[in-house]
Design an enzyme around this catalytic site. Structure first.
Site, PDB file in Angstrom:
ATOM      1  N   ASP A   1      57.117   3.922  39.459  1.00 56.58           N
ATOM      2  CA  ASP A   1      57.698   5.008  40.307  1.00 56.58           C
ATOM      3  C   ASP A   1      56.583   5.920  40.373  1.00 56.58           C
ATOM      4  OD1 ASP A   1      59.542   5.795  41.232  1.00 56.58           O
ATOM      5  OD2 ASP A   1      60.045   7.395  40.311  1.00 56.58           O
TER       6      ASP A   1
ATOM      7  N   GLU B   1      54.416   1.353  42.871  1.00 59.09           N
ATOM      8  CA  GLU B   1      55.596   1.976  44.097  1.00 59.09           C
ATOM      9  C   GLU B   1      54.868   3.348  44.657  1.00 59.09           C
ATOM     10  OE1 GLU B   1      60.032   4.595  45.320  1.00 59.09           O
ATOM     11  OE2 GLU B   1      58.704   5.056  43.836  1.00 59.09           O
TER      12      GLU B   1
END
Length: 729
Positions: A408, A461
């Protein structure tokens, strides 16, 4: 009574009673003083104490030295050994096993590799581990707190009294073996900072199990090894090149996918029974879970974890999560976890100022504070912090057979000025905005994952144009296997939101992605981030009346499944959830009683089947040889077509009509003359479309003097995408 020469100095006794002794292992337990063996013990509430060996041989009666419970006495032993005390008061008697009569569990090689920052088995050494040690069962505790004055294990077993189990300090790692304690024991660490301040009780950074929120204690986990039955899956996984293998990912928030009738969460066991077969039936290859590391706040969705090593207790125990993964593997599904090494929350029981100093984070808020999420940023330049995070990645892959980690907020790690104004960030040593320490960390964790776990993969990401995100670290890349293609998602959704009459002016939003499509190994994500915070569900992003919204969504899904890149779709969007997603309620499964919603679900399932069964659609997802434009510039009609190819596979034509106007006898160039079979038609009645099409296929005829050697006349239904596969004679 006159103090004898062998008895402890009263100042040291007072220091033990006050919890201020600098080295309890050199003073408590079995000690040799002047050739005489002594026992010293601090046992609050005791009035009388007798000592015994583990086999029950009496060693004598200890003398009380302090009313708070300090006892000592000479004993007849000839070596160090574990000791048991029998304590008594007016209320009864109880046994106490002396933790200070045991040697250290960690060895010199642990000290060396921990100090070097290269230890790759920290999860076996730090935290709480139930074990047999020096002839007795108990639990070993170890924690890194180099700037602490004292660290103690506290819990119900010692009335949360930090004076009773202070730990041994070995180069900043504090450890103690506490006999008898085992599975299910609640514990935390009481840490006294260098200035004498007693900090809020801290959860164990390496805790492999935690209490259910809002409680925050760590839990000694059951050491029983899980019995895996996924050996065949793991062996096959190790041989796969995921760039050339179908990857269609169902993204799930476990707490809101479905709920029990009483509104409670499904357990890991119930999710194994319900979620796994559903995802397998839908034809996906992987389940991706929003973070399941322990976290205190439900609306964070897990992205602010406080227990990075502990599967959240919301759905069960660690072994239950292992059963969930095992069930997924037995069903042929991989499991991907969202992983959050970019930042951590500042909850008092967590990592923030863990030993009274900025230990895991930076002291300077320009480096150590994240303004977007009100969180702390890891100090990636500190070798112990890097080791903590690298070990965490390896822990999930090894202990729970996880297939991949989606990392993330990588962009926030890479840039020192991420979400910061001038003057709010500190340049690197070259004067730039790149976080060089984070770059080295990412390279290291990716390298170790691919080295130690064949067939596992890492997904970034990453929302910027940082070069080489999914290139190997040894070539100068960051070393990820894949990168989320945020540009594809933003461009195509922006296009799909427009009224069809305006789309011809924005044709480039659909074609621009092919300019850079093979610069990275991409995953095309329609994730949870696109259906929250006022962004509406995917269905409600689409223009037009209800029929047109469904038709737009069907055409868009098929365009995406035909486009180069791996696929990801957030839960609920596979049946066109109407309401925006919220973690506080389950999906609207009753919508499947409506034909239009069931039609979307059928389409997604069929797209997965086509994607997996047709090598042309997946075997060159990440290579330019697998794609060629057939029609890329028909802006006027908002039509585009491309051919997907792979060595030894029959080609597939993907053609989309993004207007509500049906187009008859639309001429399409093709690489081969012959029959092209309609594998997907998003306008089919099976999907609740208007059921127009090409009667199952078209015939391509040879042409001369054109770019391609064949053409076909195709009927393009309104707001539709077709997959046409070449069928050799």
């Amino acid at each position: 009574m006159t103090k004898e020469s062998w008895q402890a100095d009263s100042r040291e006794v007072e220091a033990v009673v006050a919890g201020r002794h600098a080295n309890p292992f050199a003073f408590l337990g079995l000690q040799e003083v002047g050739g005489q063996w002594l026992l010293r013990a601090f046992i609050p509430h005791a009035e009388f104490v007798d000592a015994f060996t583990l086999d029950g041989r009496p060693l004598g009666h200890l003398i009380p030295r302090h009313s708070a419970g300090f006892f000592e006495g000479k004993v007849d032993v000839d070596r160090r050994q574990p000791i048991r005390y029998r304590a008594r008061n007016a209320g009864g008697e109880w046994d106490v096993y002396d933790p200070y009569s045991f040697g250290p569990v960690l060895g010199p090689m642990d000290d060396y590799y921990i100090g070097e920052g290269s230890h790759l088995r920290l999860f076996d050494k730090l935290g709480a581990h139930e074990m047999e040690f020096e002839g007795i069962h108990g639990t070993h505790f170890a924690v890194w707190a180099p700037n602490a004055q004292r660290v103690s294990v506290v819990g119900l077993f010692n009335e949360w009294d930090g004076r009773r189990h202070p730990m041994r300090n070995r180069n900043g790692i504090w450890e103690v073996f506490i006999p008898v304690l085992g599975t299910g024991t609640l514990y935390k660490y009481e840490i006294v900072a260098r200035d004498g301040t007693v900090l809020p009780l801290k959860a164990d950074p390496f805790a492999r199990q935690s209490e259910l929120r809002p409680r925050t204690a760590s839990v000694v986990p059951d050491p029983t090894p899980f019995t895996w039955t996924d050996q065949r899956y793991m062996e096959e996984r190790a041989l796969k090149d995921w760039r050339r293998t179908p990857m269609s990912i169902y993204e799930v928030h476990l707490g809101s996918w479905r709920r029990r009738p009483d509104g409670g969460f499904l357990s890991y066991a119930q999710l194994a029974e319900q979620l796994v077969p559903y995802v397998a039936d839908m034809g996906y290859t992987h389940i991706e879970l929003l973070p399941i590391s322990e976290h205190p706040y439900d609306p964070s969705w897990g992205y602010q974890p406080t227990g990075l090593y502990a599967p959240t207790a919301r759905f069960g125990e660690p072994a239950d999560f292992a059963r969930f993964v095992n069930a997924a593997h037995e069903a042929g599904l991989g499991v991907i976890l969202d992983w959050v090494p970019a930042h951590f929350p500042t909850d008092a029981h967590g990592l923030a100022r863990f030993d009274g100093t900025a230990l895991y984070e930076h002291e300077d808020p320009r480096l150590g504070y994240h303004p977007d999420w009100n969180t702390a940023i890891y100090n990636f330049g500190r070798k112990e912090v890097q080791s903590f995070l690298v070990n965490n990645a390896l822990y999930w892959l090894e202990t729970f057979h996880i297939d991949g980690l989606r990392v993330d907020a990588v962009a926030s790690m890479l840039y020192l000025d991420y979400s910061r104004n001038p003057g709010q960030w500190v340049p690197n040593k070259h004067g730039g905005n790149e976080n060089l320490e984070a770059v080295e960390f990412l390279k290291r964790v990716n390298t170790e994952v691919y080295r130690l776990h064949p067939g596992a993969f890492m997904i970034a990401e990453e929302s910027t144009s940082w070069p080489g995100v999914s290139h190997p670290a040894y070539t100068g890349g960051l070393g990820f296997g894949f990168k989320w293609n945020m540009g594809f998602m933003n461009d195509t959704l922006r296009y799909m939101r427009r009224e069809p009459i305006h789309r011809k002016f924005h044709h480039h939003d659909l074609t621009f992605g092919m300019v850079y499509a093979f610069s990275e190994n991409f995953v095309l994500p329609l994730s949870h981030d696109e259906v929250v915070h006022g962004k509406r569900s995917l269905l409600n992003k689409m223009p037009g009346d209800d029929w047109q919204q469904f038709a737009n969504l069907r055409a868009y899904y098929a365009f995406m499944w035909g486009h180069p890149g791996k696929k990801l779709l957030f839960m609920g969007q596979e049946f066109a959830q109407r309401e925006e997603w919220s973690e506080s309620r389950p999906l609207d499964w009753w919508l499947l009683d409506a034909g239009m919603h069931e039609g979307i679900r059928r389409l997604v399932a069929d797209l997965n089947v086509a994607y997996r069964s047709l090598p042309a659609l997946h075997a060159r997802d990440c290579e330019p040889e697998g794609f060629e434009w057939a029609i890329g510039n028909d802006q006027q009609n908002s039509v585009l077509a491309f051919v997907r190819k792979a060595p030894g596979a029959e080609p597939v034509l993907v053609i989309s009509n993004f207007t509500p106007v049906p187009r008859e006898n639309y001429r399409v160039p093709l690489p081969l003359a012959g029959r092209w079979v309609e594998r997907i038609n998003t306008d089919a009645g099976w999907y609740s479309g208007s059921n127009t099409g090409n009667q199952g296929g078209v015939a391509a005829y040879p042409v001369e003097g054109r770019h391609w050697p064949a053409e076909a006349e195709v009927f393009l239904p309104p707001l539709s995408t077709l997959f046409l596969k070449y069928e050799p004679a």
